[in-house]
Design an enzyme around this catalytic site. Structure first.
Site, PDB file in Angstrom:
ATOM      1  N   GLU A  65       0.821  -1.210   0.000  1.00  0.00           N
ATOM      2  CA  GLU A  65       0.000   0.000   0.000  1.00  0.00           C
ATOM      3  C   GLU A  65       0.859   1.266   0.000  1.00  0.00           C
ATOM      4  O   GLU A  65       0.569   2.233   0.701  1.00  0.00           O
ATOM      5  CB  GLU A  65      -0.957  -0.014   1.194  1.00  0.00           C
ATOM      6  CG  GLU A  65      -1.944  -1.176   1.136  1.00  0.00           C
ATOM      7  CD  GLU A  65      -2.993  -1.162   2.232  1.00  0.00           C
ATOM      8  OE1 GLU A  65      -2.922  -0.272   3.106  1.00  0.00           O
ATOM      9  OE2 GLU A  65      -3.885  -2.018   2.212  1.00  0.00           O
ATOM     10  N   GLU A 107      -4.080  -8.919   0.135  1.00  0.00           N
ATOM     11  CA  GLU A 107      -4.562  -8.672   1.501  1.00  0.00           C
ATOM     12  C   GLU A 107      -6.077  -8.685   1.427  1.00  0.00           C
ATOM     13  O   GLU A 107      -6.675  -7.926   0.665  1.00  0.00           O
ATOM     14  CB  GLU A 107      -4.030  -7.338   2.023  1.00  0.00           C
ATOM     15  CG  GLU A 107      -4.189  -7.160   3.524  1.00  0.00           C
ATOM     16  CD  GLU A 107      -3.397  -5.954   4.020  1.00  0.00           C
ATOM     17  OE1 GLU A 107      -2.198  -5.853   3.692  1.00  0.00           O
ATOM     18  OE2 GLU A 107      -3.980  -5.105   4.720  1.00  0.00           O
TER      19      GLU A 107
END
Length: 813
Positions: free
Chosen positions: A430, A506
């Site tokens: 991220e 994820e």
């Protein structure tokens, strides 16, 4: 251009010096606080704390919700403005400066040898001194590194090794731990030796018929003359038989490194796989004339991996869906300090659940974790960074990226590229460069380093802002495109970018508190409650996340998705979403297993989906006096096709799994149940309609006694081995009292001691080092650590009117 990546590689793990000496540096003195004079050899450290490394200086301290209070805007959570966050890094005193000192006596056998010190990890901003002289530094707390001490080593007496560490505030967004939390060792090597991380093994051919092994060995020559060096490489199977051998000789001019390339072929190798993690041993002997200069013994495994854009992941030619979890590096109440047994227990629980893959979120792991994955049969994504140049924390890794990123990434890959379990490298999670036009340039630089250091594995990253990452070209740079929390976009992106190899890097982030149930039972994004808990009906999650069933559905319906990594396998310290702002919460709710290592209901949902083990699990508990005559839905997590629910002997009907919606597809649910005390029982039926299994829960009576369950009654007397003891409060009939919060006391006498206690409650403020603690929903976990002497230890647990429990644990050779 079609993107199809094929990687064939033979892997090995953790080099250990045999002919030369490897000395674990476990005994240190520690001081918290800045003492600049402590680097001097003559400094008096007599009043410092004597500790054993690995060591986490913060984990046994009191919680303080102001320690890590900060005003911060977390873009990844959707924050529009900065807001106060508490417990973000575990509410423990991990920030500050700490010093470690140890004395090392040089002996006659070290004369003429090379001396280096190796750190598996030091949290963080490490600076190393020997005999008062600066040796070197390494900022990233998760990196392994080594320094040569030869020029400053006192060969005639005592040497003082000092390490200064500093954890700055706002340097992490989870509990980082603090100190020399991974192993440290001194390596005493001959002038001619195999270099640090100097062996790399691949296989151009892997099949059940033949294994062709390529061995690249870097030999260091610190002698000042030309030497004729012989490298002998021997491959040995698990039965101790030699299956292949190669000898190569070369003259090396003094003060040079030389790379030896060798090929060994042998027939009918036993391949490394998830179900059969076969390992071989490579013995590398270095000779000068008849003198043995160095020997390395290395375990390794043969396997072939392949990723396909349409068909997913293949291991040794077999299609395998990754059923993975993300794991932070902390071990709950044990903190960040490495414990092989604690990591092994985590992996045992994950294996029982049907998990086959681990993502090391969001940093390089301890090498011991990969050793365990090699032996136990997990495939692993090893991740490097949570930040690049754009920071998420004021003092995060972005402060060091430009100077250190290449060295950190190189260190990670060179250390870990020989593990059969490792199947991909992740360059980031991220990262905020997803939103930058030049973000692809940074990604390309990191990918190139990975391909240079290890051309046998693909490179990936986890993208939560995938639209921006696609627009800015980051997804075109990596080999595997990881999508964080985007299950409903899998097919769209596959259709739009047919060359992408996609997976869920994820997923889910469902939240729950073990044994807590909330009403009404509905899917509820953004759920929050006054008691700071969330529901174990497993239908609550942050607004950017989903339930497990949402991801299951897409994984099942999209063959091109090669798997998922659930956030997270275990609860961890810090990030107490959804209770980030001014609450008593100091650990996560995301885990499938709680912080103490006790299974939540969600464990059985994943087990019913991932495992071949028969699963029949009922929820909730059946003590609802306050809801007499009101609705209490009953769920069953099972891999049987259908089941019938009975309440006090009366049938509530048969439920069968169906594809009418995602919840009926993966759960059996009786929504319209009116609570009455007694017994709920479920009977499972097979496809032929025959009863094959039952499970039941009874309404518990008054709390009566303590029941203890020990995971292992014999542990090694090595000062490190652990026994995990589950404590439960039960009634006279042995039923768990599911709401009991009694205060319990505990003590250990004999050859072991109490290491930590944890009840799994994310809001508990009792120190893990305490000798008393309340149970949470009837349960508590105690961790007993062995001493160094053989003998027995006695654990006593007691509290109030409850009949106590006594357990014997043996510490053995």
């Amino acid at each position: 251009m079609e993107r199809k990546i094929i990687f064939f590689v033979l892997i090995l793990w953790n080099i250990s010096v045999i002919a030369c000496e490897q000395i674990p540096l476990t005994s240190w003195k520690f001081h918290f606080g800045d003492v600049p004079n402590a680097v001097r050899p003559e400094f008096d450290d007599n009043d410092w704390e004597q500790i054993r490394v690995p060591h986490d200086w913060a984990i046994d301290k009191p919680f303080d919700m102001r320690i890590d209070m900060q005003s911060v805007q977390v873009l990844e959570d959707g924050d529009k403005v900065p807001r106060i966050r508490t417990g973000r890094t575990g509410a423990l005193p991990a920030f500050g400066i700490g010093y470690y000192r140890t004395d090392i006596m040089s002996n006659a056998s070290m004369a003429g040898k090379r001396i280096r010190v190796e750190f598996d990890g030091a949290m963080s901003l490490s600076k190393v001194y020997l005999n008062g002289q600066y040796i070197g530094e390494w900022p990233y707390g998760y990196s392994s590194f080594a320094f040569d001490l030869t020029d400053k080593w006192n060969y005639s007496g005592k040497n003082i090794l000092v390490v200064r560490l500093e954890n700055k505030p706002e340097s992490s967004r989870w509990y980082s731990g603090a100190g020399l939390y991974r192993n440290v060792r001194l390596v005493v090597a001959n002038p001619i030796n195999i270099g640090h991380w100097g062996t790399f093994v691949t296989t151009p051919e892997v099949s059940k018929q033949k294994g062709k092994v390529h061995i690249s060995t870097c030999i260091e020559n610190h002698a000042n003359e030309k030497n004729a060096i012989l490298l002998e490489s021997i491959i040995i199977n698990a039965q101790g038989n030699v299956v292949g051998k190669k000898r190569s000789q070369r003259r090396i001019i003094g003060e040079r490194n030389s790379i030896f390339e060798q090929d060994i072929t042998f027939p009918k190798p036993l391949l490394w796989s998830i179900d059969t993690p076969h390992l071989y041993q490579l013995v590398s002997n270095v000779y000068v004339g008849d003198q043995l200069m160095d020997t390395h013994k290395i375990s390794f495994g043969l396997r072939a991996i392949r990723f396909d854009k349409d068909k997913g992941f293949f291991l040794n030619g077999e299609s395998i869906k990754l059923k993975g979890v993300c794991l932070h590096h902390d071990l709950g109440p044990l903190g960040a300090a490495v414990s092989v047994r604690a990591m092994e227990r985590q992996l045992e629980i994950m294996k029982e659940m049907g998990c086959n893959a681990i993502r090391t979120s969001h940093n390089p792991p301890a090498p011991e974790l990969l050793d365990l994955c090699d032996r136990m049969g997990f495939v692993v994504q090893v991740e490097a960074f949570d930040e690049w140049r754009i920071g998420k924390n004021a003092n995060g890794y972005h402060c060091y990226f430009d100077e250190w990123a290449e060295r950190d990434l190189q260190a990670m890959i060179r250390r870990d590229r020989n593990h059969p379990c490792v199947i991909m490298w992740s360059i980031g999670n991220e990262i905020r460069e997803q939103n930058q036009r030049d973000g692809a340039e940074v990604a390309r630089m990191l990918v190139d380093i990975c391909h240079r250091e290890d051309p046998t594995r693909p490179v990936t990253a986890g993208f939560n802002g995938h639209i921006a990452a696609i627009k800015n070209g980051l997804t075109d740079v990596v080999d595997l495109v990881g999508l964080n929390y985007k299950p409903h976009d899998y097919r769209k992106q596959h259709d739009a970018h047919s060359d992408y190899i996609l997976y869920g890097s994820e997923t889910a982030s469902t939240v729950s508190s073990r044994g807590e149930y909330k009403f009404p039972v509905i899917e509820k994004p953004g759920a929050c409650y006054e008691d700071y808990h969330v529901s174990s009906y497993d239908m609550e999650y942050p607004r950017w996340a989903s339930t497990p069933d949402t991801e299951f559905e897409q994984q099942d319906d999209c063959d091109f998705i090669f798997g998922e990594f659930v956030w997270t396998g275990f609860d961890y310290l810090g990030e107490p979403t959804p209770y980030n702002e001014g609450t008593p919460a100091r650990s996560s709710y995301f885990g499938i297993v709680d912080l103490a290592g006790m299974k939540k209901d969600r464990f059985y949902l994943y087990q019913s989906k991932w495992s071949k083990t028969p699963v029949l699990h009922l929820l909730p508990h059946w003590n609802w006096e306050e809801r007499l005559g009101q609705n209490v839905p009953v769920f069953c997590y099972t891999n049987y096709p259908k089941a019938e629910l009975f309440i006090n002997g009366k049938s509530m009907g048969i439920k069968e799994k169906s594809k009418e919606d995602k919840y009926n597809r993966y759960r059996l649910m009786w929504q319209d149940i009116t609570y009455q005390p007694g017994e709920i029982k479920v009977v499972a039926y097979n496809h032929e309609g025959l009863p094959v299994d039952t499970a039941a829960i009874k309404t518990a009576g008054e709390t009566y006694r303590l029941r203890t369950t020990v995971d292992r009654r014999e542990i090694k007397a090595d000062g490190q081995d652990l026994a995990f003891v589950t404590v439960e409060i039960v009634d006279k009939e042995g039923n768990l009292c599911p709401k009991a919060d009694n205060l319990l006391f505990f003590e250990v006498e004999g050859s072991a001691h109490l290491k930590a206690a944890c009840n799994g409650d994310p809001t508990s403020q009792t120190s893990f080092a305490s000798s008393y603690m309340r149970t949470f929903n009837g349960k508590l976990m105690l961790i007993v650590e062995a001493g160094n002497a053989v003998g027995s230890a006695t654990l006593k647990v007691y509290g109030g009117h409850l009949l106590p429990a006594v357990e014997k644990i043996m510490c053995i050779d």
